[in-house]
Write a protein that holds these residues in place. Structure first.
Motif, PDB file in Angstrom:
ATOM      1  N   HIS A 102       0.826  -1.206   0.000  1.00 26.19           N
ATOM      2  CA  HIS A 102       0.000   0.000   0.000  1.00 26.19           C
ATOM      3  C   HIS A 102       0.865   1.262   0.000  1.00 26.19           C
ATOM      4  O   HIS A 102       0.549   2.248  -0.685  1.00 26.19           O
ATOM      5  CB  HIS A 102      -0.918   0.005   1.218  1.00 26.19           C
ATOM      6  CG  HIS A 102      -1.786  -1.216   1.317  1.00 26.19           C
ATOM      7  ND1 HIS A 102      -2.744  -1.531   0.389  1.00 26.19           N
ATOM      8  CD2 HIS A 102      -1.820  -2.218   2.239  1.00 26.19           C
ATOM      9  CE1 HIS A 102      -3.342  -2.654   0.724  1.00 26.19           C
ATOM     10  NE2 HIS A 102      -2.803  -3.092   1.846  1.00 26.19           N
ATOM     11  N   LEU A 104       3.865   1.491  -1.215  1.00 16.80           N
ATOM     12  CA  LEU A 104       4.457   1.614  -2.549  1.00 16.80           C
ATOM     13  C   LEU A 104       3.482   2.308  -3.505  1.00 16.80           C
ATOM     14  O   LEU A 104       3.874   3.187  -4.278  1.00 16.80           O
ATOM     15  CB  LEU A 104       4.828   0.233  -3.094  1.00 16.80           C
ATOM     16  CG  LEU A 104       5.328   0.193  -4.540  1.00 16.80           C
ATOM     17  CD1 LEU A 104       6.630   0.972  -4.690  1.00 16.80           C
ATOM     18  CD2 LEU A 104       5.520  -1.258  -5.010  1.00 16.80           C
ATOM     19  N   THR A 105       2.226   1.927  -3.429  1.00 13.76           N
ATOM     20  CA  THR A 105       1.204   2.548  -4.281  1.00 13.76           C
ATOM     21  C   THR A 105       1.080   4.041  -3.984  1.00 13.76           C
ATOM     22  O   THR A 105       1.053   4.873  -4.905  1.00 13.76           O
ATOM     23  CB  THR A 105      -0.152   1.863  -4.059  1.00 13.76           C
ATOM     24  OG1 THR A 105      -0.020   0.452  -4.290  1.00 13.76           O
ATOM     25  CG2 THR A 105      -1.198   2.429  -4.992  1.00 13.76           C
ATOM     26  N   HIS A 108       4.112   6.005  -5.158  1.00 16.65           N
ATOM     27  CA  HIS A 108       4.128   6.177  -6.612  1.00 16.65           C
ATOM     28  C   HIS A 108       3.119   7.251  -7.045  1.00 16.65           C
ATOM     29  O   HIS A 108       3.453   8.130  -7.851  1.00 16.65           O
ATOM     30  CB  HIS A 108       3.809   4.844  -7.292  1.00 16.65           C
ATOM     31  CG  HIS A 108       3.666   4.950  -8.775  1.00 16.65           C
ATOM     32  ND1 HIS A 108       4.731   5.210  -9.618  1.00 16.65           N
ATOM     33  CD2 HIS A 108       2.560   4.848  -9.579  1.00 16.65           C
ATOM     34  CE1 HIS A 108       4.303   5.259 -10.867  1.00 16.65           C
ATOM     35  NE2 HIS A 108       2.997   5.049 -10.867  1.00 16.65           N
ATOM     36  N   VAL A 109       1.908   7.164  -6.506  1.00 18.22           N
ATOM     37  CA  VAL A 109       0.857   8.108  -6.900  1.00 18.22           C
ATOM     38  C   VAL A 109       1.214   9.539  -6.510  1.00 18.22           C
ATOM     39  O   VAL A 109       1.028  10.474  -7.292  1.00 18.22           O
ATOM     40  CB  VAL A 109      -0.489   7.695  -6.275  1.00 18.22           C
ATOM     41  CG1 VAL A 109      -1.539   8.785  -6.484  1.00 18.22           C
ATOM     42  CG2 VAL A 109      -0.967   6.375  -6.861  1.00 18.22           C
ATOM     43  N   LYS A 116       9.260   5.277  -1.802  1.00 17.94           N
ATOM     44  CA  LYS A 116       9.183   4.260  -2.855  1.00 17.94           C
ATOM     45  C   LYS A 116      10.409   3.361  -2.832  1.00 17.94           C
ATOM     46  O   LYS A 116      10.300   2.121  -2.940  1.00 17.94           O
ATOM     47  CB  LYS A 116       9.050   4.939  -4.219  1.00 17.94           C
ATOM     48  CG  LYS A 116       8.772   3.975  -5.357  1.00 17.94           C
ATOM     49  CD  LYS A 116       8.481   4.743  -6.639  1.00 17.94           C
ATOM     50  CE  LYS A 116       8.146   3.775  -7.787  1.00 17.94           C
ATOM     51  NZ  LYS A 116       7.821   4.499  -9.028  1.00 17.94           N
ATOM     52  N   CYS A 119      10.183   0.995   0.135  1.00 16.99           N
ATOM     53  CA  CYS A 119       9.169  -0.046  -0.100  1.00 16.99           C
ATOM     54  C   CYS A 119       9.697  -1.123  -1.042  1.00 16.99           C
ATOM     55  O   CYS A 119       9.473  -2.322  -0.825  1.00 16.99           O
ATOM     56  CB  CYS A 119       7.906   0.573  -0.677  1.00 16.99           C
ATOM     57  SG  CYS A 119       7.005   1.631   0.481  1.00 16.99           S
ATOM     58  N   PHE A 138       1.901  -5.178  -8.782  1.00 19.74           N
ATOM     59  CA  PHE A 138       2.091  -3.841  -8.222  1.00 19.74           C
ATOM     60  C   PHE A 138       3.371  -3.201  -8.755  1.00 19.74           C
ATOM     61  O   PHE A 138       3.417  -1.989  -8.983  1.00 19.74           O
ATOM     62  CB  PHE A 138       2.131  -3.908  -6.689  1.00 19.74           C
ATOM     63  CG  PHE A 138       0.772  -3.944  -6.058  1.00 19.74           C
ATOM     64  CD1 PHE A 138       0.037  -2.792  -5.875  1.00 19.74           C
ATOM     65  CD2 PHE A 138       0.215  -5.149  -5.653  1.00 19.74           C
ATOM     66  CE1 PHE A 138      -1.229  -2.819  -5.305  1.00 19.74           C
ATOM     67  CE2 PHE A 138      -1.045  -5.193  -5.077  1.00 19.74           C
ATOM     68  CZ  PHE A 138      -1.775  -4.024  -4.901  1.00 19.74           C
ATOM     69  N   LEU A 141       2.550  -1.803 -12.134  1.00 17.97           N
ATOM     70  CA  LEU A 141       1.663  -0.639 -12.048  1.00 17.97           C
ATOM     71  C   LEU A 141       2.371   0.577 -11.463  1.00 17.97           C
ATOM     72  O   LEU A 141       2.069   1.717 -11.826  1.00 17.97           O
ATOM     73  CB  LEU A 141       0.437  -0.982 -11.195  1.00 17.97           C
ATOM     74  CG  LEU A 141      -0.538  -2.004 -11.805  1.00 17.97           C
ATOM     75  CD1 LEU A 141      -1.591  -2.401 -10.772  1.00 17.97           C
ATOM     76  CD2 LEU A 141      -1.200  -1.433 -13.053  1.00 17.97           C
ATOM     77  N   CYS A 142       3.308   0.335 -10.553  1.00 19.87           N
ATOM     78  CA  CYS A 142       3.977   1.439  -9.841  1.00 19.87           C
ATOM     79  C   CYS A 142       5.337   1.789 -10.434  1.00 19.87           C
ATOM     80  O   CYS A 142       6.111   2.520  -9.800  1.00 19.87           O
ATOM     81  CB  CYS A 142       4.131   1.088  -8.365  1.00 19.87           C
ATOM     82  SG  CYS A 142       2.561   0.893  -7.497  1.00 19.87           S
ATOM     83  N   ASP A 143       5.620   1.266 -11.633  1.00 19.51           N
ATOM     84  CA  ASP A 143       6.870   1.614 -12.320  1.00 19.51           C
ATOM     85  C   ASP A 143       8.082   1.376 -11.414  1.00 19.51           C
ATOM     86  O   ASP A 143       8.870   2.282 -11.148  1.00 19.51           O
ATOM     87  CB  ASP A 143       6.828   3.072 -12.787  1.00 19.51           C
ATOM     88  CG  ASP A 143       8.000   3.405 -13.709  1.00 19.51           C
ATOM     89  OD1 ASP A 143       8.545   2.480 -14.334  1.00 19.51           O
ATOM     90  OD2 ASP A 143       8.378   4.597 -13.781  1.00 19.51           O
ATOM     91  N   ALA A 144       8.233   0.106 -10.957  1.00 16.60           N
ATOM     92  CA  ALA A 144       9.365  -0.279 -10.107  1.00 16.60           C
ATOM     93  C   ALA A 144      10.153  -1.370 -10.830  1.00 16.60           C
ATOM     94  O   ALA A 144       9.957  -2.563 -10.575  1.00 16.60           O
ATOM     95  CB  ALA A 144       8.871  -0.766  -8.750  1.00 16.60           C
TER      96      ALA A 144
END
Length: 367
Positions: A102, A104-105, A108-109, A116, A119, A138, A141-144
């Motif tokens: 959560h 990390l999300t 990122h947002v 980040k 995480c 994730f 989606l979170c560009d990791a």
């Protein structure tokens, strides 16, 4: 819960009273998905997150009085940890254990790179067969990319147990594109492994042939237990040669070559192998044809030159010679210890059983 040296955010479940320590203009209220309100200072949020800074600046431009930010879809406790991190820039292991995905999300947002990074490191440490598919989703989606690659490698290495998890079954039913992406990565990883194995096998072969050339020169110039130059008598009372692992076998092959009735043209396989070894030596021998080299047939091969009808076969042979010369140059230089160990370990597993095998497969390897 993390705390900062400054004023921490104030959490209220139902309503918010006007704080006495700060002005109304500097107060911001974070509303979670559970309806919880968290009071924070606008300047701290703005300095920690450019996204929050943009939201707060838009309020000022439009003279908005309702200064609330809604963060839905994340547990209330995770939002509290996130706001606390914006104050303190710290997060403990217990909080990471519970809310790493959560956080990390949110990081990122709202573009909080420090959180980040923390995480991603925490999730990499906690990757398991059971959670790797969820974490992979994730990460994408979170560009990791670092986390994404770690997940992909774990899935590729342990695909059979991963395939039995609920996460994989859910992925098959809901995200076929990602499933295809994973299967493609596994296929490419397997291709890379096969290619690397083939290169290591070839490299091992070239090193073996290079050692064979040194061993042949040793036998023909210094002499050994049963074979030596014409002007030296072999010392048969001496223990087996320990200088080269293939010395005894090569001596037996030389003795067979000298006494074989079939000869090379008659179809003797062992003689053909020795013929190739003598030819390979002459191809890498740095002595001129006028100089007497003690290795049999060296001068004859050099004098004969390249009168070969099969140009393709000759091209393969020249490539083999270059590879063996390169292996000889590498072996004369001290390699890093780790590289030596890796090469030794691989040779123990993949080393051909004899020079016969090496010479039998040299053409295919050279290609």
């Amino acid at each position: 819960m993390c705390r900062s040296s400054g004023s921490p955010p104030v959490r209220e479940s139902d309503h918010v009273s006007t704080p006495s320590t700060e002005s109304v203009e500097s107060s911001v209220y974070i509303i979670t998905s559970g309806g919880r309100k968290i009071q924070a200072q606008a300047n701290i949020l703005a300095s920690a997150s450019p996204v929050l800074e943009g939201i707060i600046d838009s309020w000022k431009k439009h003279s908005r009085f309702d200064k609330t930010i809604l963060i839905p879809g994340v547990p209330c406790e995770a939002v509290e940890v996130f706001i606390s991190f914006l104050y303190s820039n710290l997060c403990n292991e217990e909080e990471m254990e519970k809310f790493a995905i959560h956080l990390l999300t949110l990081a990122h947002v709202y573009m909080v790179p420090q959180l980040k990074t923390q995480c991603i490191k925490a999730l990499i440490r906690r990757l398991t067969i059971e959670n790797v598919v969820d974490v992979l989703q994730f990460a994408r989606l979170c560009d990791a990319p670092d986390l994404y690659l770690k997940c992909m490698k774990l899935i590729a290495n342990r695909f059979k147990p991963v395939e039995q998890t609920e996460g994989w079954k859910f992925l098959q039913n809901n995200d076929p594109y990602l499933e295809l992406e994973i299967l493609k990565f596994i296929d490419e990883a397997e291709s890379r492994r096969k290619s690397t194995k083939k290169q290591l096998q070839a490299q091992s072969l070239y090193f073996q042939l290079s050692e064979g050339m040194d061993c042949l020169l040793h036998i023909c110039t210094e002499g050994c237990t049963s074979v030596g130059p014409y002007d030296k008598e072999p010392n048969k009372n001496r223990a087996p040669c320990s200088k080269f692992s293939t010395c005894q076998g090569l001596q037996h092959s030389i003795q067979h070559f000298a006494t074989c009735k079939k000869r090379v043209n008659g179809g003797c396989v062992r003689c053909k192998r020795m013929w190739q070894l003598f030819k390979l030596h002459s191809s890498i021998c740095d002595q001129s044809p006028d100089t007497t080299c003690k290795v049999p047939l060296c001068r004859q091969f050099k004098t004969k030159g390249k009168h070969v009808n099969n140009k393709k076969e000759e091209a393969r042979w020249e490539l083999l010679v270059r590879k063996v010369e390169a292996a000889k140059a590498v072996s004369s230089v001290s390699l890093p210890k780790t590289k030596k160990l890796e090469h030794q370990d691989y040779e123990q597993q993949e080393k051909p059983r004899s020079f016969g095998e090496a010479m039998n497969c040299h053409v295919s390897v050279a290609c």
